[in-house]
Motif scaffolding. Sequence first.
Motif, PDB file in Angstrom:
ATOM      1  N   ASP A  55      58.543  45.544  33.970  1.00 41.17           N
ATOM      2  CA  ASP A  55      58.478  44.234  34.630  1.00 41.17           C
ATOM      3  C   ASP A  55      56.962  44.020  34.949  1.00 41.17           C
ATOM      4  N   PHE A  56      56.729  42.465  34.829  1.00 47.70           N
ATOM      5  CA  PHE A  56      55.257  42.202  35.049  1.00 47.70           C
ATOM      6  C   PHE A  56      55.798  41.911  36.826  1.00 47.70           C
ATOM      7  N   ASP A  57      54.815  42.695  37.629  1.00 48.35           N
ATOM      8  CA  ASP A  57      55.078  42.623  38.943  1.00 48.35           C
ATOM      9  C   ASP A  57      53.889  41.991  39.777  1.00 48.35           C
ATOM     10  N   THR A  58      52.704  42.008  39.011  1.00 43.57           N
ATOM     11  CA  THR A  58      51.370  41.087  39.707  1.00 43.57           C
ATOM     12  C   THR A  58      51.046  40.433  38.506  1.00 43.57           C
ATOM     13  N   TYR A  59      50.146  39.105  38.779  1.00 47.11           N
ATOM     14  CA  TYR A  59      49.508  38.292  37.958  1.00 47.11           C
ATOM     15  C   TYR A  59      48.120  38.546  37.875  1.00 47.11           C
ATOM     16  N   PRO A  60      47.800  39.231  36.527  1.00 45.32           N
ATOM     17  CA  PRO A  60      46.094  39.510  36.464  1.00 45.32           C
ATOM     18  C   PRO A  60      45.284  38.498  36.664  1.00 45.32           C
ATOM     19  N   ASP A  61      44.135  38.937  37.086  1.00 45.46           N
ATOM     20  CA  ASP A  61      42.816  38.176  37.213  1.00 45.46           C
ATOM     21  C   ASP A  61      42.958  36.865  37.908  1.00 45.46           C
ATOM     22  N   THR A  62      43.912  36.575  38.883  1.00 42.38           N
ATOM     23  CA  THR A  62      44.126  35.184  39.392  1.00 42.38           C
ATOM     24  C   THR A  62      44.230  35.518  40.804  1.00 42.38           C
ATOM     25  N   PRO A  63      43.220  35.336  41.636  1.00 45.15           N
ATOM     26  CA  PRO A  63      43.093  35.187  43.054  1.00 45.15           C
ATOM     27  C   PRO A  63      44.110  34.214  43.484  1.00 45.15           C
ATOM     28  N   LYS A  64      44.784  34.429  44.922  1.00 47.02           N
ATOM     29  CA  LYS A  64      45.515  33.194  45.447  1.00 47.02           C
ATOM     30  C   LYS A  64      44.630  32.077  45.599  1.00 47.02           C
ATOM     31  N   TRP A  65      43.377  32.175  46.146  1.00 47.89           N
ATOM     32  CA  TRP A  65      42.421  31.064  46.382  1.00 47.89           C
ATOM     33  C   TRP A  65      41.074  31.502  45.903  1.00 47.89           C
ATOM     34  N   SER A  66      40.122  30.598  45.587  1.00 47.48           N
ATOM     35  CA  SER A  66      38.752  30.744  45.273  1.00 47.48           C
ATOM     36  C   SER A  66      38.291  29.421  45.493  1.00 47.48           C
ATOM     37  N   GLY A  67      36.955  29.131  45.835  1.00 44.08           N
ATOM     38  CA  GLY A  67      36.411  27.924  45.851  1.00 44.08           C
ATOM     39  C   GLY A  67      34.692  28.131  45.979  1.00 44.08           C
ATOM     40  N   ALA A  68      34.434  27.090  46.046  1.00 41.73           N
ATOM     41  CA  ALA A  68      32.745  26.862  46.069  1.00 41.73           C
ATOM     42  C   ALA A  68      32.226  25.742  46.932  1.00 41.73           C
ATOM     43  N   VAL A  69      31.127  25.999  47.681  1.00 40.91           N
ATOM     44  CA  VAL A  69      30.675  24.763  48.373  1.00 40.91           C
ATOM     45  C   VAL A  69      29.170  24.857  48.022  1.00 40.91           C
ATOM     46  N   TYR A  70      28.587  23.718  47.877  1.00 39.18           N
ATOM     47  CA  TYR A  70      27.079  23.589  47.616  1.00 39.18           C
ATOM     48  C   TYR A  70      26.453  22.774  48.356  1.00 39.18           C
ATOM     49  N   ALA A  71      25.135  22.695  48.634  1.00 37.24           N
ATOM     50  CA  ALA A  71      24.200  21.697  49.083  1.00 37.24           C
ATOM     51  C   ALA A  71      22.874  21.600  48.192  1.00 37.24           C
ATOM     52  N   ASP A  72      22.571  20.302  48.142  1.00 34.22           N
ATOM     53  CA  ASP A  72      21.160  20.097  47.478  1.00 34.22           C
ATOM     54  C   ASP A  72      20.249  19.339  48.295  1.00 34.22           C
ATOM     55  N   VAL A  73      18.951  19.452  48.542  1.00 34.67           N
ATOM     56  CA  VAL A  73      17.986  18.923  49.399  1.00 34.67           C
ATOM     57  C   VAL A  73      16.771  18.733  48.727  1.00 34.67           C
ATOM     58  N   THR A  74      16.364  17.414  48.496  1.00 33.78           N
ATOM     59  CA  THR A  74      15.259  16.909  47.736  1.00 33.78           C
ATOM     60  C   THR A  74      14.153  16.402  48.726  1.00 33.78           C
ATOM     61  N   VAL A  75      13.017  16.923  48.635  1.00 36.13           N
ATOM     62  CA  VAL A  75      11.942  16.307  49.555  1.00 36.13           C
ATOM     63  C   VAL A  75      10.818  15.821  48.653  1.00 36.13           C
ATOM     64  N   LEU A 132      15.572  21.988  46.796  1.00 34.34           N
ATOM     65  CA  LEU A 132      16.618  23.270  47.137  1.00 34.34           C
ATOM     66  C   LEU A 132      18.094  22.975  47.038  1.00 34.34           C
ATOM     67  N   HIS A 133      18.387  24.183  46.356  1.00 32.50           N
ATOM     68  CA  HIS A 133      19.848  24.161  46.143  1.00 32.50           C
ATOM     69  C   HIS A 133      20.531  25.470  46.570  1.00 32.50           C
ATOM     70  N   GLY A 134      21.495  25.456  47.219  1.00 33.43           N
ATOM     71  CA  GLY A 134      22.335  26.783  47.644  1.00 33.43           C
ATOM     72  C   GLY A 134      23.767  26.643  47.494  1.00 33.43           C
ATOM     73  N   ASP A 135      24.583  27.738  46.951  1.00 36.70           N
ATOM     74  CA  ASP A 135      25.717  27.588  46.822  1.00 36.70           C
ATOM     75  C   ASP A 135      26.387  28.822  47.221  1.00 36.70           C
ATOM     76  N   VAL A 136      27.535  28.708  47.799  1.00 33.89           N
ATOM     77  CA  VAL A 136      28.343  29.791  48.237  1.00 33.89           C
ATOM     78  C   VAL A 136      29.849  29.998  47.294  1.00 33.89           C
ATOM     79  N   TYR A 137      29.952  31.052  46.786  1.00 31.90           N
ATOM     80  CA  TYR A 137      31.498  31.433  46.186  1.00 31.90           C
ATOM     81  C   TYR A 137      32.182  32.316  46.824  1.00 31.90           C
ATOM     82  N   ALA A 138      33.664  32.038  46.733  1.00 30.69           N
ATOM     83  CA  ALA A 138      34.257  33.143  47.491  1.00 30.69           C
ATOM     84  C   ALA A 138      35.852  32.982  46.757  1.00 30.69           C
ATOM     85  N   GLN A 139      36.446  34.049  47.015  1.00 27.63           N
ATOM     86  CA  GLN A 139      37.818  34.386  46.186  1.00 27.63           C
ATOM     87  C   GLN A 139      38.409  35.417  46.974  1.00 27.63           C
ATOM     88  N   SER A 140      39.827  35.328  47.068  1.00 24.04           N
ATOM     89  CA  SER A 140      40.777  36.342  47.849  1.00 24.04           C
ATOM     90  C   SER A 140      40.750  37.622  46.827  1.00 24.04           C
TER      91      SER A 140
END
Length: 142
Positions: free
Chosen positions: A22-42, A52-60
């Motif tokens: 039986d397949f009992d787990t779904y591979p390579d697929t976290p329940k959640w993942s996401g990214a946020v980023y910010a760009d600043v131009t001076v 300046l660019h910054g980003d954060v990526y997270a996954q379960s």
Amino acid sequence: AARSTSNKVPVLGTGGTTSHADFDTYPDTPKWSGAVYADVTVPVGETFDLKLHGDVYAQSSNYFSSTGKSLNPNTKISGYTLANFRLGLEQREKGFSIAALVKNAFDKKYYAGGIGFASLFALNVVVPGEPRTFLFEVGYKF
């Protein structure tokens, strides 16, 4: 959450006629993942921009085997969070640009995936994620 529509799989080349798992787990697929980023131009002078660019990526956490609770135990890898940054100086119209980048800025130790061999070789293999990496860019717009 991802799930299989049919959780039966032939085991070790049986062609599906005698032995199934039986397949009992779904591979390579976290329940959640996401990214946020910010760009600043001076503006810097009349022709340049400092960017300046910054980003954060997270996954379960997630499994890297579809039989992580039966045939291939211990295939669950922990979730992780990564931060990346870029600082660049660019001419606004045509011209040169230069930038410095850092990936995985806080040198987080994590696993990006793996291969579940426990049912065949009593061994699972995990793939480490990229360590902190520094890059430099030089460009020209024409």
